[in-house]
Design a protein around this motif. Structure first.
Motif, PDB file in Angstrom:
ATOM      1  N   UNK A   1       5.739 -14.790   3.363  1.00 48.83           N
ATOM      2  CA  UNK A   1       5.674 -14.886   4.816  1.00 48.83           C
ATOM      3  C   UNK A   1       6.519 -13.816   5.485  1.00 48.83           C
ATOM      4  N   UNK A   2       7.624 -13.459   4.857  1.00 49.51           N
ATOM      5  CA  UNK A   2       8.503 -12.465   5.466  1.00 49.51           C
ATOM      6  C   UNK A   2       9.388 -11.858   4.393  1.00 49.51           C
ATOM      7  N   UNK A   3      10.053 -10.779   4.761  1.00 50.22           N
ATOM      8  CA  UNK A   3      11.019 -10.175   3.863  1.00 50.22           C
ATOM      9  C   UNK A   3      10.453  -8.994   3.105  1.00 50.22           C
ATOM     10  N   UNK A   4      11.332  -8.332   2.352  1.00 48.18           N
ATOM     11  CA  UNK A   4      10.877  -7.161   1.626  1.00 48.18           C
ATOM     12  C   UNK A   4      11.398  -7.188   0.196  1.00 48.18           C
ATOM     13  N   UNK A   5      10.617  -6.592  -0.688  1.00 46.48           N
ATOM     14  CA  UNK A   5      11.028  -6.407  -2.071  1.00 46.48           C
ATOM     15  C   UNK A   5      10.908  -4.922  -2.357  1.00 46.48           C
ATOM     16  N   UNK A   6      12.020  -4.273  -2.661  1.00 41.96           N
ATOM     17  CA  UNK A   6      11.957  -2.837  -2.907  1.00 41.96           C
ATOM     18  C   UNK A   6      12.346  -2.521  -4.334  1.00 41.96           C
ATOM     19  N   UNK A   7      11.471  -1.768  -4.994  1.00 43.84           N
ATOM     20  CA  UNK A   7      11.749  -1.329  -6.353  1.00 43.84           C
ATOM     21  C   UNK A   7      12.079   0.153  -6.283  1.00 43.84           C
ATOM     22  N   UNK A   8      13.338   0.482  -6.498  1.00 38.15           N
ATOM     23  CA  UNK A   8      13.805   1.866  -6.408  1.00 38.15           C
ATOM     24  C   UNK A   8      13.321   2.525  -5.117  1.00 38.15           C
ATOM     25  N   UNK A   9      13.445   1.795  -4.014  1.00 42.32           N
ATOM     26  CA  UNK A   9      13.099   2.358  -2.722  1.00 42.32           C
ATOM     27  C   UNK A   9      11.644   2.178  -2.322  1.00 42.32           C
ATOM     28  N   UNK A  10      10.794   1.760  -3.268  1.00 42.59           N
ATOM     29  CA  UNK A  10       9.376   1.591  -2.941  1.00 42.59           C
ATOM     30  C   UNK A  10       9.122   0.143  -2.514  1.00 42.59           C
ATOM     31  N   UNK A  11       8.518  -0.026  -1.334  1.00 41.06           N
ATOM     32  CA  UNK A  11       8.258  -1.375  -0.830  1.00 41.06           C
ATOM     33  C   UNK A  11       7.097  -1.996  -1.606  1.00 41.06           C
ATOM     34  N   UNK A  12       7.336  -3.148  -2.244  1.00 38.03           N
ATOM     35  CA  UNK A  12       6.289  -3.744  -3.076  1.00 38.03           C
ATOM     36  C   UNK A  12       5.366  -4.673  -2.305  1.00 38.03           C
ATOM     37  N   UNK A  13       5.879  -5.302  -1.227  1.00 40.44           N
ATOM     38  CA  UNK A  13       5.047  -6.302  -0.559  1.00 40.44           C
ATOM     39  C   UNK A  13       3.844  -5.685   0.153  1.00 40.44           C
ATOM     40  N   UNK A  14       3.886  -4.370   0.371  1.00 41.58           N
ATOM     41  CA  UNK A  14       2.779  -3.717   1.088  1.00 41.58           C
ATOM     42  C   UNK A  14       1.708  -3.150   0.154  1.00 41.58           C
ATOM     43  N   UNK A  15       1.941  -3.226  -1.157  1.00 41.11           N
ATOM     44  CA  UNK A  15       1.015  -2.571  -2.088  1.00 41.11           C
ATOM     45  C   UNK A  15      -0.341  -3.261  -2.104  1.00 41.11           C
ATOM     46  N   UNK A  16      -1.405  -2.483  -2.352  1.00 42.76           N
ATOM     47  CA  UNK A  16      -2.719  -3.095  -2.547  1.00 42.76           C
ATOM     48  C   UNK A  16      -2.917  -3.396  -4.030  1.00 42.76           C
ATOM     49  N   UNK A  17      -4.049  -4.064  -4.325  1.00 40.43           N
ATOM     50  CA  UNK A  17      -4.278  -4.549  -5.689  1.00 40.43           C
ATOM     51  C   UNK A  17      -4.205  -3.415  -6.711  1.00 40.43           C
ATOM     52  N   UNK A  18      -4.767  -2.282  -6.355  1.00 40.98           N
ATOM     53  CA  UNK A  18      -4.806  -1.151  -7.271  1.00 40.98           C
ATOM     54  C   UNK A  18      -3.385  -0.646  -7.574  1.00 40.98           C
ATOM     55  N   UNK A  19      -2.589  -0.533  -6.502  1.00 36.99           N
ATOM     56  CA  UNK A  19      -1.227  -0.041  -6.699  1.00 36.99           C
ATOM     57  C   UNK A  19      -0.394  -1.029  -7.509  1.00 36.99           C
TER      58      UNK A  19
END
Lengths: 334, 312
Positions: free
Chosen positions: A64-82
């Motif tokens: 619902x909210x918040x962010x998960x960043x892996x080495x600076x890359x935002x994961x919650x915005x990724x599409x299925x392929x990414x």
């Protein structure tokens, strides 16, 4: 910069009459090669947190909210392929029951080669070589023979080793292990835990260990995060937390360990049980079971304070700290 | 360490095919069924070589020889099983008929499998609205009985395009009609299996390894649905052969010039009470044995295709 940083992560479950919140604004970070344990009773949201990190929440659940960043890359915005490029390759996951995590109709080797080949274009021969190498790395005897066997031909401990080998195939940066030893015998548990730790040390992999067992935590993790009813209630270095737990819930958990009771005595337990998702109480969720509960615990969720040992969300600790500070001031005045 | 570890050097390369074959060696009935079925397949493949007469030659049909009784009644060495109403050698016709029946059965079921498999996999894995739509379509399809659909379609086709065209396309039409009419059977079973499988942890494990959706469906879930598929496969082939026989018996199947087993039974039926029993009885026995053997095999496969049950 930390490898994984989670900020204000909230997970909800869609329901017709109002969504249920399973995770309330969880924040923590993980450094490269660090071993972190997430501890709590059943229903505390540990596994949901694990699944949310790799975006594998099953249907009604969503971030619902918040962010998960892996080495600076935002994961919650990724599409299925990414996501396919992140899962397995950068974050691997190990599940609870090795009996059902392996596909029963594919041989061990097929499953390993499949995992490699879905990420890199590589000849079957090379993939096979890599897989056998990893099987040897998790100390499986006769890896060449095992490669062609089916999961049902291996024992539980062996299967969990195979699963660890699969997780290692693509040299991930983080391994999330969701209760990896719960389904195993006690003797095998110790072996597997030792193996997991060794592998993290050897390869510089960070580990997130989800468990309800403080015994397991003390053996592996450098840092511990205690969860209750979808919130983090205490986090800090494992040894400090075990030696001097601050939050009443952590104290209760540690007290409940069988080692804490004298022979012939009843085992300690925390009164009551974790409330279901739909009935999370207001204020500090632990107050109905807390021996030190005060009025303000029922009204407002406590913020985090640093106790000198760990970071805790509890009014009792907060008050105590304030009191100590007052004494210190008085001492100075005199 | 696994204390049940077998000595090294002994080939431990156990595959599923070997499991099944080794289990079969112990089971006489299954072995018998497999042998008979293999014999049928062989006969179907080699019919032109095995048959004493060439069914396509002009002198094959000779009305002077019509309705000759089998060899042991007449002592006529030319026709082992006698001749049919057109004077054809019954043995040759049965061999060719078996070939036709098996071809139609297998091809029709392959169409069912292909359609049903694709629809079942998609429906089960994706779920939601697509699933609801496809399964309602399956319900509608199943609410028409196969025979009814087949009779209507074949009869309409026959009247629309005339008998000459129909005789040329009869086999293709039968395959298509029987294939399309029964796809929901596969679709439903496969969908149910996929539903049961897709929430298992190994699927999550595959997803967490970054395996793509298509590969998860084809490489991880589909192999787990193989055992029920194989069981229905054998039984559906048997059903398709029976359905084809029934349609031919009703005069909507294979034309008399290239008779399947069903068409043969039908052509002999009128002569049954005039004493020429062999024209119907021999093809019937051939058909019954084939169906019996296929059902046996299907049941046996269901018991033994599970690698966990076969392993030890």
């Amino acid at each position: 910069m930390s490898l994984l940083s989670v900020n204000g992560l909230s997970v909800k479950f869609k329901r017709r009459n109002g969504d249920l919140t399973a995770l309330h604004e969880v924040s923590f970070s993980l450094d490269r090669g660090e071993r972190l344990a997430i501890v709590g009773e059943s229903g505390a949201g540990k596994s949901i947190l694990g699944y949310a990190l790799v975006n594998l929440l099953s249907k009604p659940g969503y971030i619902a909210a918040g962010s998960v960043q892996l080495a600076g890359q935002e994961l919650t915005q990724l599409n299925a392929k990414q996501w396919q490029g992140v899962r397995g390759k950068r974050i691997a996951m190990i599940f609870q029951d090795p009996m059902i995590t392996l596909n029963p109709v594919l041989s061990i080797g097929d499953q390993m080669v499949e995992a490699i080949r879905s990420h890199t274009r590589i000849a079957y021969k090379d993939a096979r070589k890599l897989a056998i190498e990893k099987l040897a790395h998790v100390r499986i005897a006769a890896p060449v023979q095992r490669f062609d066997q089916y999961p049902h031909e291996l024992s539980g401990g062996m299967r969990q080793r195979v699963i660890i080998a699969i997780a290692l195939l693509l040299n991930p940066e983080i391994i999330i292990a969701d209760e990896p030893t719960t389904a195993l015998d006690v003797t095998i548990q110790a072996e597997i835990l030792q193996l997991l730790k060794q592998i993290c040390l050897d390869n510089g992999v960070a580990l997130i260990l989800i468990t309800h067992d403080f015994g397991v935590v003390s053996r592996i993790a450098e840092r511990t995060l205690v969860m209750y009813a979808g919130r983090i209630v205490e986090q800090g270095p494992t040894l400090e937390i075990i030696n001097d737990p601050q939050h009443p819930y952590t104290q209760g958990l540690l007290n409940a360990l069988p080692q804490m009771a004298l022979p012939g005595q009843r085992l300690n337990q925390i009164q009551g049980s974790m409330p279901p998702l739909s009935e999370h109480p207001g204020g500090c969720a632990f107050h109905p079971r807390c021996p030190y509960a005060q009025d303000k615990c029922r009204e407002k969720v406590p913020g985090f304070v640093y106790s000198g040992v760990s970071t805790v969300a509890c009014y009792v600790v907060e008050d105590m700290l304030a009191e100590f500070a007052q004494y210190d001031e008085e001492d100075l005045d005199v | 360490m696994n204390i049940w570890h077998r000595p090294q050097g002994v080939a431990e390369h156990t595959t599923r095919v070997r499991h099944v074959l080794s289990a079969m060696r112990g089971d006489k009935l299954a072995l018998f069924a497999l042998c008979i079925f293999a014999l049928y397949c062989l006969v179907a493949l080699l019919a032109p070589l095995l048959a004493p007469y060439d069914v396509n030659s002009v002198d094959f049909m000779d009305l002077e020889n019509a309705e000759l009784a089998p060899y042991w009644q007449t002592g006529d060495g030319r026709f082992l099983l006698g001749t049919d109403t057109q004077g054809r050698d019954l043995l040759s016709v049965i061999l060719y008929g078996t070939r036709l029946s098996l071809t139609i059965g297998v091809c029709a079921v392959l169409i069912q499998l292909l359609m049903g498999g694709t629809i079942g996999l998609l429906s089960g894995y994706i779920g939601g609205r697509l699933d609801a739509f496809l399964m309602r379509a399956a319900d509608i399809q199943l609410s028409f009985s196969t025979m009814m659909v087949a009779i209507v379609v074949l009869a309409v086709f026959q009247t629309l395009f005339g008998n000459a065209v129909y005789q040329q396309l009869a086999m293709l039409m039968l395959i298509l009609v029987l294939g399309i009419a029964e796809w929901p059977i596969f679709a439903r079973i496969i969908r149910a299996c996929v539903f049961a499988e897709k929430d298992k942890e190994y699927v999550d494990a595959a997803r967490v390894l970054g395996v793509s959706k298509v590969r998860i469906m084809l490489r991880h879930i589909l192999p787990n649905t193989v055992s029920p598929i194989l069981v229905i496969l054998t039984i559906q082939i048997a059903n398709a052969i029976v359905a084809e026989a029934a349609l031919s018996f009703l005069g909507l199947g294979m034309p008399p010039a290239q008779p399947s087993l069903g068409a043969l039974i039908s052509s002999g039926f009128n002569y049954l009470f005039s004493g020429a029993w062999w024209i119907s009885v021999f093809p019937s026995m051939t058909l019954i044995l084939l169906i019996f053997v296929m059902n046996l095999l299907g049941d046996w496969l269901r018991d033994h295709l599970n690698p966990q049950a076969a392993g030890g």
